[in-house]
Write an enzyme that holds these catalytic residues in place. Sequence first.
Site, PDB file in Angstrom:
ATOM      1  CG  ASP A  66      -2.005  -1.030   1.180  1.00 56.00           C
ATOM      2  OD1 ASP A  66      -2.514  -1.303   0.080  1.00 56.00           O
ATOM      3  OD2 ASP A  66      -2.339  -1.587   2.240  1.00 56.00           O
ATOM      4  NE  ARG A 109      -1.472   1.576  12.058  1.00 56.76           N
ATOM      5  CZ  ARG A 109      -0.603   0.889  11.343  1.00 56.76           C
ATOM      6  NH1 ARG A 109       0.682   1.198  11.390  1.00 56.76           N
ATOM      7  NH2 ARG A 109      -0.995  -0.115  10.592  1.00 56.76           N
ATOM      8  CG  ASP A 161      -4.442   0.894  11.139  1.00 53.19           C
ATOM      9  OD1 ASP A 161      -4.532   1.099  12.365  1.00 53.19           O
ATOM     10  OD2 ASP A 161      -4.012  -0.166  10.670  1.00 53.19           O
ATOM     11  CB  SER A 163      -3.401  -7.307   5.621  1.00 51.81           C
ATOM     12  OG  SER A 163      -3.081  -6.134   6.295  1.00 51.81           O
TER      13      SER A 163
HETATM   14  N1  ARG Z   1      -7.892  -4.793  14.012  1.00 52.23           N
HETATM   15  C1  ARG Z   1      -6.726  -4.215  14.564  1.00 52.23           C
HETATM   16  C2  ARG Z   1      -6.880  -2.745  14.802  1.00 52.23           C
HETATM   17  O1  ARG Z   1      -7.758  -2.130  14.247  1.00 52.23           O
HETATM   18  C3  ARG Z   1      -5.487  -4.518  13.778  1.00 52.23           C
HETATM   19  C4  ARG Z   1      -5.399  -4.000  12.400  1.00 52.23           C
HETATM   20  C5  ARG Z   1      -4.061  -4.338  11.877  1.00 52.23           C
HETATM   21  N2  ARG Z   1      -3.862  -4.276  10.509  1.00 52.23           N
HETATM   22  C6  ARG Z   1      -3.430  -5.283   9.739  1.00 52.23           C
HETATM   23  N3  ARG Z   1      -3.167  -5.018   8.508  1.00 52.23           N
HETATM   24  N4  ARG Z   1      -3.253  -6.474  10.175  1.00 52.23           N
HETATM   25  O2  ARG Z   1      -6.148  -2.197  15.573  1.00 52.23           O
END
Ligand code: ARG
Length: 388
Positions: free
Chosen positions: A13, A93, A122, A169
């Site tokens: 990405d 983040r 995110d 991912s």
């Molecule tokens: N569901 C989790 C969150 O919103 C993890 C997201 C992580 N992203 C990934 N590409 N695995 O914090």
Amino acid sequence: MKRIVLAYSGGLDTSVCIPLLREQYGYDEVIAVLVDVGQPESDIKEGVNRATKLADVALLLDARQEFVHDYLFPLIKANGDYEGYVLGTAIARPLIAKKVVVVAQNRDAEAVAHGCTGKGNDQLRFDAIFRATDLAVVAPVRELSLTREEEHAYAAKHGIAFESEKRWSIDENLWSRSIEGSELEDPAAYPPEEIYKWTVSQDAAPEKPELIQVSFEQGVPVALNGERMDGLTLITRLNEVGGIHGIGRTDMIEDRVLGFKARENYEHPAATILLKAHRDLERLVLTRNELRFKAAVDQAWGELVYQGLVMDPLYDDLNAFINETQKRVTGTVHLKLSKGLACVLGRASPNALYSPGVSFDAKAETRIVEGFSVYHGFQSRLIRRSCD
Ligand code: ARG
């Protein structure tokens, strides 16, 4: 000169974002910032190589100590989780976003960018920090609603090579690893063993249990088996030892901020052990009233962090309360690690509220309690009597 700073991970990405920002958005200079929050060394290396090739400027910032001290220690104090998800990606983040903002401000950029899609959490977490500034916010993958296939094709056109198309991912930092997508999107599908990198399965874990001791000072873990060490080392060691015993896997249905449910898989051995020990120690040293109230505060803390709203003053308010309670959370917790489980065997604290001095077989004391018991349940007895 149009200059933009991109939160760069090294993945597909964010890699396609670099040429996109030039071609589709007309930026003359793209600065790619890779923030190290404990991703695997190979990912960092690969990311730096790619960024150096693709971007005008490539920066690697080591934020691991800051991540541990300013984000993970508060998380431990708050027993940070959301619906049973040990907050991992979510807690990293804001730090990544803040680092990107600082670079943008120092280098007179007019905009910041991230590579998030329009489906997940995110994007909201990055935006919440980015939009607290005057910088323009660009999210190419979200804005152009690119599919994974389109991204691969675009990447190939730009000579961005990804060895193999990754099935899942994955987001990883030193606290947790998150795996989603592909066949895992079906809530009924069993997670294949290969998604896990830090932990062995419960079945493959050694028969022989391992005993460990974790010591806390004011809610912060400071020593493992009596040896003092910094937080980063302690977390790294616990990830290793916990992983060997198959501790810290989560497979759950999670409510995303946007409201839809997602199937999520995580591994986080150190987090499981530390939160188990910390919660247990709190039960020894905090009053019943504190524990009840703090559970509500912890939940509010977890929700805010999940949403990425650490800029909300409520975040500081909650931390202020939590820090006050943690002044007494000092002591040592003994745990047994075995076959996927971390069990507390014992705990000790100079601030224990447990009082061996109160002995309920002493005659005088039982007489006093007798008096209390006359009135215990008094109101319900009045109601029962009048109803029968
Ligand atoms: N569901 C989790 C969150 O919103 C993890 C997201 C992580 N992203 C990934 N590409 N695995 O914090």
